[in-house]
Design an enzyme around this catalytic site. Structure first.
Site, PDB file in Angstrom:
ATOM      1  N   ASP A  92      30.813  48.074  41.906  1.00 46.96           N
ATOM      2  CA  ASP A  92      30.349  46.675  42.015  1.00 46.96           C
ATOM      3  C   ASP A  92      28.872  46.677  42.416  1.00 46.96           C
ATOM      4  O   ASP A  92      28.390  47.649  42.994  1.00 46.96           O
ATOM      5  CB  ASP A  92      31.177  45.920  43.060  1.00 46.96           C
ATOM      6  N   GLU A  93      28.169  45.601  42.133  1.00 45.75           N
ATOM      7  CA  GLU A  93      26.738  45.476  42.493  1.00 45.75           C
ATOM      8  C   GLU A  93      25.939  46.679  41.963  1.00 45.75           C
ATOM      9  O   GLU A  93      25.084  47.232  42.655  1.00 45.75           O
ATOM     10  CB  GLU A  93      26.564  45.358  44.016  1.00 45.75           C
TER      11      GLU A  93
HETATM   12  P1  ATP Z   1      28.270  37.435  42.659  1.00 45.39           P
HETATM   13  O1  ATP Z   1      27.349  37.678  41.517  1.00 45.39           O
HETATM   14  O2  ATP Z   1      27.706  36.447  43.603  1.00 45.39           O
HETATM   15  O3  ATP Z   1      28.771  38.707  43.273  1.00 45.39           O
HETATM   16  P2  ATP Z   1      30.729  37.284  41.188  1.00 45.39           P
HETATM   17  O4  ATP Z   1      30.361  37.263  39.770  1.00 45.39           O
HETATM   18  O5  ATP Z   1      31.198  38.560  41.751  1.00 45.39           O
HETATM   19  O6  ATP Z   1      29.544  36.679  42.042  1.00 45.39           O
HETATM   20  P3  ATP Z   1      33.152  36.197  42.282  1.00 45.39           P
HETATM   21  O7  ATP Z   1      32.785  36.297  43.693  1.00 45.39           O
HETATM   22  O8  ATP Z   1      34.124  37.161  41.712  1.00 45.39           O
HETATM   23  O9  ATP Z   1      31.834  36.154  41.382  1.00 45.39           O
HETATM   24  O10 ATP Z   1      33.714  34.744  41.953  1.00 45.39           O
HETATM   25  C1  ATP Z   1      33.029  33.552  42.333  1.00 45.39           C
HETATM   26  C2  ATP Z   1      34.020  32.432  42.619  1.00 45.39           C
HETATM   27  O11 ATP Z   1      34.624  31.996  41.413  1.00 45.39           O
HETATM   28  C3  ATP Z   1      35.154  32.860  43.519  1.00 45.39           C
HETATM   29  O12 ATP Z   1      35.420  31.807  44.403  1.00 45.39           O
HETATM   30  C4  ATP Z   1      36.303  33.085  42.568  1.00 45.39           C
HETATM   31  O13 ATP Z   1      37.549  32.872  43.204  1.00 45.39           O
HETATM   32  C5  ATP Z   1      36.044  32.040  41.495  1.00 45.39           C
HETATM   33  N1  ATP Z   1      36.560  32.416  40.159  1.00 45.39           N
HETATM   34  C6  ATP Z   1      36.250  33.526  39.481  1.00 45.39           C
HETATM   35  N2  ATP Z   1      36.886  33.534  38.280  1.00 45.39           N
HETATM   36  C7  ATP Z   1      37.591  32.382  38.205  1.00 45.39           C
HETATM   37  C8  ATP Z   1      38.453  31.777  37.217  1.00 45.39           C
HETATM   38  N3  ATP Z   1      38.683  32.364  36.065  1.00 45.39           N
HETATM   39  N4  ATP Z   1      38.991  30.587  37.508  1.00 45.39           N
HETATM   40  C9  ATP Z   1      38.744  29.972  38.675  1.00 45.39           C
HETATM   41  N5  ATP Z   1      37.966  30.478  39.636  1.00 45.39           N
HETATM   42  C10 ATP Z   1      37.388  31.668  39.418  1.00 45.39           C
HETATM   43 MG    MG Z   2      30.415  39.810  43.287  1.00 48.73          MG
END
Ligand code: ATP
Ligand code: MG
Length: 744
Positions: A218-219
């Protein structure tokens, strides 16, 4: 499998694409981390992959723990899966295989304090003067070398052999030899040696390659070269490597992160399946638009845009406060208002929100102080995440102990804390002995230290250190009545050697400490402004109250304060981004590096995209930071946000000329922001020098002198170090060397 149903099509595609290299490259809040978590569950439950065969790495312990919890929620606990940070994964591998490099398996891991001791001993052996060349200086170079895989043998070839480089080379070489001899590794070694083990023993490499059939990172945008090599070696054969990241969120280049790792992933692993996610689930439309309008000013960037099904939501509140105190009060009052139950949800319900739904994300640690004070004032519980509360920080406690002992020489606790800080060769055992002696004699520790025979019984170095310390404290406390608290503070910082110790270390951490110490001047100036005759004891009394507000419930339901850097990957319903001013954010240092401004802008993007429901961006027109009041200019990032997305006080003050700065990445030289920190540091030194300078002058009866506080005066009597001077408002006794006196 209902967790798969909750994913969107693209996310699902990524989650079930289990064989072959996979790159999930997507913007903030698009569900990258969620997808990765589901992918782990899918591998175990649907593909029958043993948890034993999975390796998932991320950057912080907090992120690793969160991911482990989420996976366990899906597939049950007790699987003992390797969901770890890079460092802990490498440590585990080395515990089994360090013998390949000639280490015993029970090798020690040296923390920074151990490292320093080691380098100090080496310098002694090599007859290097550690007053001129601080151990921390060598350590930061050594760390950089390890990151770039430059061994002691390579060093002369890379950096030449002039006197200084030759010396560094010798220290580095001895350091490595000693570590090995002591069967010890430092933090950098953990990563480096894991890679070395893989390189030198194919059997070990094959073992882990076989074991970790499925690897996830991740990251990934923030990996450095060694982390990259580590992952690559493990994944090269089976190629079931899934990396997840966002090039727009690369914020650690200043610490060696290499954005090319993610941008060139497809080249490194031909046949990579690339999944781009473009739906954001975290934020409202307006927040997302604002984030986009800022980040699209970066020239070096792959264009991409997120969309959301969420409504536009509230606009971003832009509040321009008069000064930093009003800014903090405004934020505290907003939190108070929304938690007290006047917040209307879209359905029309009225509900108070929880404190834990609020985050204040600032650019530098030193900013936290005003928020801590404003929140305490309203009894709002808060937590400083990934850091300490301002008054709990080591450097603040240390300097306050110096002030305490100057004010009250019987304060044994304060004295014990600073007796060997900076190092004066007084070890823990010696301190204990001295304390016992003081107790037996029924006197304060300080008084015991004044006993010449006691001091003579110590080692030469400790004796010398203690003599200097007691003399200094005595003279400061004699003079404290005639000094402004702020001058006393400057004098202490410089004379105790505390400032120099931090400057010599020259690391990211020591810079932060200096920032915090400089910010303490703001505290003092605040009080001096209120009370022109502020005495040291007045000041200490008020500060004691402030520093003691920690009987707060700092538990779960608390407002979170942290730097923008440590907020990566997290989310909050309500986010405040204070200090939107040129020079603070983007910070003035950004202008020193070619990609600096773009990295600051990515940090701004990270900040904005932490907000789910509402975002406040604030600035102060006048800010006291590091004790220096400065008139500020609104951050160029504010000007990059479409005014349509903003509401509030700040918006109406937008200057029509804002457009002239929309020229992409480069800021013209003319707007290079004022460097408050540098100024504060210079002033501290200058004040301390002025005091010391007075020692070089010889004063005699009848001399005219000037003093910054008392004005001009005439020397009535000069005996030894003490002068009696007649000023307009009376006679003062002043010590040469401690009073900033100028002969006229
Ligand atoms: P970052 O770049 O900030 O690390 P990320 O891409 O890792 O963000 P996540 O933290 O996985 O994003 O998800 C962001 C939010 O969106 C979370 O609250 C997650 O529960 C919600 N989420 C992700 N996918 C879905 C989906 N398919 N339906 C509804 N909610 C979702
Ligand atoms: Mg993330």
């Amino acid at each position: 499998m209902d967790y798969l149903d909750r994913l969107n099509d693209m996310q699902r595609l990524a989650a079930v694409h289990t064989e072959g290299p996979l790159l999930i490259l997507a913007g903030a809040g698009s569900g990258k981390t969620s997808t990765m978590t589901c992918r782990i569950a899918y591998l175990i439950q649907e593909k029958g992959v043993s948890p034993y065969n999975i390796l998932a790495v991320t950057f912080t312990n907090k992120a690793a723990k969160e991911m482990r919890d989420r996976v366990e929620q899906l597939v049950g606990s007790g699987l003992n899966m390797w969901i770890l940070t890079f460092h802990s994964a490498c440590l585990r591998i080395l515990r089994s295989h360090a013998d390949v490099l000639g280490y015993g398996r029970d090798f020690a891991v040296y923390d920074p304090a151990d490292q320093k001791t080691l380098v100090k001993n080496i310098c002694k052996d090599l007859q290097i003067d550690t007053k001129k060349f601080n151990p921390a200086y060598f350590l930061s170079i050594i760390s950089k070398c390890k990151e770039e895989r430059i061994t002691p043998k390579d060093y002369p070839r890379e950096y030449g052999t002039d006197f200084r480089e030759e010396m560094i080379h010798k220290v580095y070489d001895a350091y490595e030899t000693q570590l090995h001899k002591n069967n010890a590794m430092d933090f950098d070694d953990l990563l480096l040696n894991a890679v070395r083990v893989f390189e030198q023993d194919e059997a070990v490499l094959l073992k882990y390659r076989n074991r970790f059939r499925y690897i996830m990172v991740d990251e990934y945008q923030d990996t450095n070269q060694i982390q990259y090599t580590f992952v690559r070696m493990l994944a090269e054969e089976h190629r079931n490597l899934c990396v997840v990241g966002d090039d727009d969120q690369c914020i650690y280049q200043w610490r060696g992160a290499d954005i090319r790792n993610i941008l060139e992933f497809e080249k490194d692993f031909p046949g990579t399946k690339v999944v781009k996610l473009d739906q954001n689930y975290r934020s409202t439309g307006n927040i997302l638009e604002a984030a986009h309008s800022v980040i699209s000013h970066n020239a070096a960037r792959k264009p991409k845009k997120l969309w959301t099904e969420a409504s536009g939501g509230s606009r971003i509140t832009y509040f321009q406060a008069e000064d930093e105190r009003e800014e903090a009060n405004y934020i505290a009052s907003e939190i108070h208002r929304l938690t007290a139950g006047s917040y209307t949800l879209e359905e029309g319900r009225k509900e108070g929100r929880k404190f834990s739904e609020f985050a204040i994300l600032y650019r530098t640690n030193a900013q936290s102080r005003t928020f801590e004070e404003a929140l305490s004032y309203r009894n709002i519980p808060y937590r400083v995440l990934g850091g300490l509360r301002y008054y709990d920080r080591k450097e603040i406690k240390d300097i306050m102990c110096y002030m305490r002992i100057v004010q009250n020489r019987a304060d044994d606790l304060a004295l014990v804390r600073i007796i060997n800080e900076p190092k004066r060769g007084v070890g823990g055992k010696t301190i204990e002995k001295l304390q016992t002696l003081a107790r037996v004699r029924g006197e304060s520790l300080f008084d015991t230290l004044l006993d010449k025979d006691v001091v003579a019984s110590l080692s030469a170095k400790a004796g010398q250190g203690i003599r200097e310390l007691t003399e200094m404290i005595l003279s400061f406390s004699e003079e404290s009545g005639n000094m402004r608290v702020s001058d006393l503070y400057d004098g202490l910082l410089v004379r105790t050697g505390y400032m120099k110790m931090l400057e010599d270390q020259n690391t990211v951490e020591s810079e932060t400490r200096i920032e915090n110490l400089m910010e303490f001047k703001s505290v003092i100036y605040d009080y001096e402004e209120e009370d022109k005759d502020l005495s040291l004891s007045d000041f200490m009394e008020r500060i004691a109250l402030l520093a003691d507000v920690d009987n707060h419930d700092a538990g779960e339901n608390a407002v979170v304060l942290m730097t923008l850097h440590s907020a990566k990957g997290l989310e909050f319903p309500f986010v405040f981004m204070p200090g939107m001013e040129d020079g603070l954010f983007p910070g003035w240092r950004a202008f020193d590096r070619p990609d600096g401004l773009e990295e600051e802008r990515r940090l701004c993007y990270v900040g904005i995209t932490r907000a789910k429901e509402r975002l406040w961006m604030t600035s102060a027109q006048r800010r006291m930071l590091y004790g220096k009041i400065d008139y500020t200019r609104e951050s160029q990032f504010m000007r990059e946000i479409d005014p349509k997305l903003l509401e509030g006080d700040g918006v109406y003050q937008k200057k029509p000329s804002a457009g002239m700065f929309r020229d992409g990445a480069r800021a013209p030289e003319a707007i290079r922001p004022f460097d408050q920190l540098k100024y504060a540091r210079q002033m501290t030194k200058r004040n301390a020098e002025a005091m010391q300078q007075s020692a070089a002058d010889s004063f005699a009866q009848g001399d005219r002198v000037s003093h910054p506080k008392f004005g001009e005066g005439e020397v009535l009597e000069a005996s030894g170090k003490i002068l009696r001077v007649r000023f307009a408002d009376g006679d003062k006794k002043l010590a040469i060397g401690f009073a900033p006196l100028k002969k006229l």
